[in-house]
Design a protein around this motif. Structure first.
Motif, PDB file in Angstrom:
ATOM      1  N   GLN A 175      67.716 -21.574 -98.745  1.00  0.00           N
ATOM      2  CA  GLN A 175      66.513 -22.227 -99.247  1.00  0.00           C
ATOM      3  C   GLN A 175      65.280 -21.484 -98.750  1.00  0.00           C
ATOM      4  N   VAL A 176      64.399 -21.157 -99.663  1.00  0.00           N
ATOM      5  CA  VAL A 176      63.170 -20.450 -99.309  1.00  0.00           C
ATOM      6  C   VAL A 176      62.245 -21.384 -98.533  1.00  0.00           C
ATOM      7  N   ARG A 177      61.764 -20.894 -97.409  1.00  0.00           N
ATOM      8  CA  ARG A 177      60.880 -21.715 -96.590  1.00  0.00           C
ATOM      9  C   ARG A 177      59.833 -20.827 -95.929  1.00  0.00           C
ATOM     10  N   LEU A 178      58.586 -21.281 -95.969  1.00  0.00           N
ATOM     11  CA  LEU A 178      57.493 -20.607 -95.289  1.00  0.00           C
ATOM     12  C   LEU A 178      56.807 -21.631 -94.391  1.00  0.00           C
ATOM     13  N   VAL A 179      56.541 -21.242 -93.151  1.00  0.00           N
ATOM     14  CA  VAL A 179      55.908 -22.141 -92.196  1.00  0.00           C
ATOM     15  C   VAL A 179      54.798 -21.401 -91.464  1.00  0.00           C
ATOM     16  N   GLU A 180      53.611 -21.983 -91.505  1.00  0.00           N
ATOM     17  CA  GLU A 180      52.461 -21.381 -90.850  1.00  0.00           C
ATOM     18  C   GLU A 180      52.286 -21.941 -89.442  1.00  0.00           C
ATOM     19  N   SER A 181      51.683 -21.141 -88.578  1.00  0.00           N
ATOM     20  CA  SER A 181      51.330 -21.593 -87.239  1.00  0.00           C
ATOM     21  C   SER A 181      50.162 -20.766 -86.734  1.00  0.00           C
ATOM     22  N   GLY A 182      49.584 -21.223 -85.634  1.00  0.00           N
ATOM     23  CA  GLY A 182      48.516 -20.454 -85.006  1.00  0.00           C
ATOM     24  C   GLY A 182      47.118 -20.982 -85.225  1.00  0.00           C
ATOM     25  N   GLY A 183      46.988 -22.032 -86.018  1.00  0.00           N
ATOM     26  CA  GLY A 183      45.663 -22.591 -86.240  1.00  0.00           C
ATOM     27  C   GLY A 183      45.159 -23.332 -85.015  1.00  0.00           C
ATOM     28  N   GLY A 184      43.911 -23.773 -85.094  1.00  0.00           N
ATOM     29  CA  GLY A 184      43.332 -24.518 -83.986  1.00  0.00           C
ATOM     30  C   GLY A 184      41.837 -24.576 -84.083  1.00  0.00           C
ATOM     31  N   LEU A 185      41.229 -25.011 -82.988  1.00  0.00           N
ATOM     32  CA  LEU A 185      39.778 -25.107 -82.898  1.00  0.00           C
ATOM     33  C   LEU A 185      39.260 -23.889 -82.126  1.00  0.00           C
ATOM     34  N   VAL A 186      38.290 -23.221 -82.701  1.00  0.00           N
ATOM     35  CA  VAL A 186      37.734 -22.028 -82.066  1.00  0.00           C
ATOM     36  C   VAL A 186      36.222 -22.032 -82.265  1.00  0.00           C
ATOM     37  N   GLN A 187      35.502 -21.453 -81.316  1.00  0.00           N
ATOM     38  CA  GLN A 187      34.053 -21.366 -81.438  1.00  0.00           C
ATOM     39  C   GLN A 187      33.652 -20.249 -82.386  1.00  0.00           C
TER      40      GLN A 187
END
Length: 123
Positions: free
Chosen positions: A1-13
């Motif tokens: 099954q094709v799956r894409l998962v993002e990570s690394g976001g957040g709050l930054v100045q």
């Protein structure tokens, strides 16, 4: 099954940096183009960047040229988006998607969207 998962976001100045990751599974990353997109509240989804199977990169959004860099590591089945000199207007949910083609072309023709990762640029 094709799956894409993002990570690394957040709050930054403002002026800060983040590196987003798009981890893929269920297919061989080597042969396909992957795109990054973003959607800010109340706005339509915008194509940001794309990388082809041959590592050719495209930056669809003029506002990110010179600040964002897309790259891929096929051994780790991951595509990255390095974002530098971030601005409040970069605040959005960032998603990656698969194009069943080796080349990027335009922002259309992508699917298998990941759930997205929130990027917030604020002081």
């Amino acid at each position: 099954q094709v799956r894409l998962v993002e990570s690394g976001g957040g709050l930054v100045q403002p002026g800060g940096s983040l590196r987003l990751s798009c981890s893929v599974s269920g297919f061989t990353l080597d042969y396909y183009a992957i795109g990054w997109f973003r959607q800010a509240p109340g706005k339509e989804r915008e194509g940001v960047s794309c990388i082809s199977s041959s590592d050719s990169s495209s930056y669809w959004a003029d506002s990110v040229k010179g600040r964002f860099t897309i790259s891929r590591d096929n051994a780790w089945n991951t595509v990255y988006l390095q974002m530098n000199s971030l601005k409040p207007e970069d605040t959005a949910v960032y998603s990656c998607a698969l194009r069943l083609d080796a080349r990027c072309g335009g922002p259309g023709g992508f699917g298998s969207w990941g759930p997205g990762t929130q990027v917030t640029v604020s002081s």
